[in-house]
Design a protein around this motif. Structure first.
Motif, short mmCIF file in Angstrom:
data_model
loop_
_atom_site.label_atom_id
_atom_site.label_comp_id
_atom_site.label_asym_id
_atom_site.label_seq_id
_atom_site.Cartn_x
_atom_site.Cartn_y
_atom_site.Cartn_z
N ARG A 1 0.86 -1.19 0.00
CA ARG A 1 0.00 0.00 0.00
C ARG A 1 0.89 1.23 0.00
N SER A 2 0.46 2.31 -0.67
CA SER A 2 1.23 3.55 -0.65
C SER A 2 0.34 4.73 -0.98
N ILE A 3 0.79 5.88 -0.58
CA ILE A 3 0.19 7.15 -1.00
C ILE A 3 1.36 8.08 -1.33
N GLU A 4 1.07 9.13 -2.09
CA GLU A 4 2.07 10.16 -2.37
C GLU A 4 1.57 11.46 -1.79
N LEU A 5 2.43 12.16 -1.09
CA LEU A 5 2.08 13.43 -0.46
C LEU A 5 2.88 14.54 -1.14
N THR A 6 2.19 15.56 -1.66
CA THR A 6 2.82 16.64 -2.41
C THR A 6 2.48 17.97 -1.76
N LYS A 7 3.48 18.80 -1.55
CA LYS A 7 3.25 20.13 -0.98
C LYS A 7 2.52 21.00 -1.99
N ILE A 8 1.42 21.65 -1.54
CA ILE A 8 0.62 22.50 -2.45
C ILE A 8 0.51 23.93 -1.94
N GLY A 9 1.09 24.23 -0.80
CA GLY A 9 1.03 25.57 -0.25
C GLY A 9 1.69 25.59 1.12
N GLU A 10 1.60 26.73 1.76
CA GLU A 10 2.21 26.86 3.08
C GLU A 10 1.50 25.94 4.07
N ALA A 11 2.24 24.98 4.59
CA ALA A 11 1.73 23.99 5.56
C ALA A 11 0.50 23.25 5.02
N ARG A 12 0.45 23.01 3.70
CA ARG A 12 -0.65 22.26 3.08
C ARG A 12 -0.09 21.25 2.10
N TRP A 13 -0.69 20.04 2.11
CA TRP A 13 -0.26 18.96 1.26
C TRP A 13 -1.46 18.28 0.64
N ALA B 1 -2.60 14.50 -0.57
CA ALA B 1 -2.31 13.07 -0.56
C ALA B 1 -3.08 12.43 -1.70
N THR B 2 -2.38 11.61 -2.50
CA THR B 2 -2.99 10.94 -3.64
C THR B 2 -2.74 9.45 -3.51
N ASN B 3 -3.82 8.66 -3.67
CA ASN B 3 -3.64 7.20 -3.63
C ASN B 3 -3.45 6.67 -5.04
N VAL B 4 -3.16 5.39 -5.15
CA VAL B 4 -2.86 4.79 -6.46
C VAL B 4 -4.07 4.76 -7.39
N ARG B 5 -5.28 4.93 -6.84
CA ARG B 5 -6.48 4.94 -7.66
C ARG B 5 -6.85 6.35 -8.11
N THR C 1 -6.77 -3.12 10.35
CA THR C 1 -5.33 -2.99 10.11
C THR C 1 -4.77 -1.72 10.73
N VAL C 2 -5.49 -0.63 10.66
CA VAL C 2 -4.99 0.63 11.22
C VAL C 2 -4.89 0.53 12.74
#
Length: 145
Positions: free
Chosen positions: A9-21, A23-27, A127-128
Motif C-alpha cells: 500500500r502507498s500514497i504520495e504526499l505533495t506540498k501544495i502551499g504553506e503547511a498544506r499537502w 495526498a494521492t492514492n494509487v487509484r 489494520t490501522v
C-alpha cells in the motif's frame, strides 16, 4: 508468501502551499492535509484518528449489515496528545461506536452481533488500529540514497 501486489500500500504526499499537502492514492483519490492553521484541512493526527474510526466502522458494518442495515452509525475516536520521554504521541485512545438498528428480527440479530464485531475489529480485523496497538517500525529514507 503473498504477492507484493496484494500486500503493498502507498500514497504520495505533495506540498501544495504553506503547511498544506495533497495526498494521492494509487487509484487517483485525493485528500488534503494541513498543518493545523486556519485551513479546514485535517491535520495528520486527525487523519490518524479518522483512519482508526473508518477502519473499525467498515469492519463492524460489514459484519452487522449481513443481519440488518444500521439506521444510524457514528464512530468517535479520541485521545490525548502528550510529550514525554517517548516524544510526542497519543495516549488514552478510545473508539466509541454509536450504532442503532431497526426493530425486528434482523435488528435484534445485528444488535446481538455488535459486541463480537467490535471485539473482532479491535483484536484482529482493523489494520490501522492493529498497527497502532502492536506497533511497527518505520524506515525513514531520503530519495536517492
Amino acid at each position: 508468501m503473498a504477492d507484493q501486489r496484494d500486500t503493498f500500500r502507498s500514497i504520495e504526499l505533495t506540498k501544495i502551499g504553506e503547511a498544506r499537502w495533497k495526498a494521492t492514492n494509487v487509484r487517483g483519490g485525493e485528500t488534503f492535509v494541513g498543518g493545523g492553521g486556519d485551513d479546514p484541512d485535517f491535520t495528520p493526527l486527525e487523519l490518524l484518528l479518522a483512519a482508526i474510526a473508518a477502519c473499525s466502522a467498515a469492519d463492524v458494518d460489514a459484519i452487522t449489515r449481513k443481519r440488518a442495515e444500521a439506521e444510524s452509525f457514528t464512530v468517535t475516536t479520541s485521545g490525548d496528545k502528550v510529550r514525554d520521554d517517548l516524544g510526542n504521541h497519543l495516549v488514552n485512545l478510545t473508539v466509541t461506536l454509536d450504532v442503532t438498528f431497526p426493530e425486528g428480527e434482523g435488528g435484534d440479530a445485528a444488535r446481538a452481533a455488535l459486541p463480537r464485531s467490535v471485539a473482532q475489529t479491535r483484536d484482529r480485523l482493523c489494520t490501522v488500529g492493529r498497527t497502532v496497538q502492536v506497533g511497527a517500525p518505520i524506515d525513514y529514507r531520503l530519495a536517492g540514497e
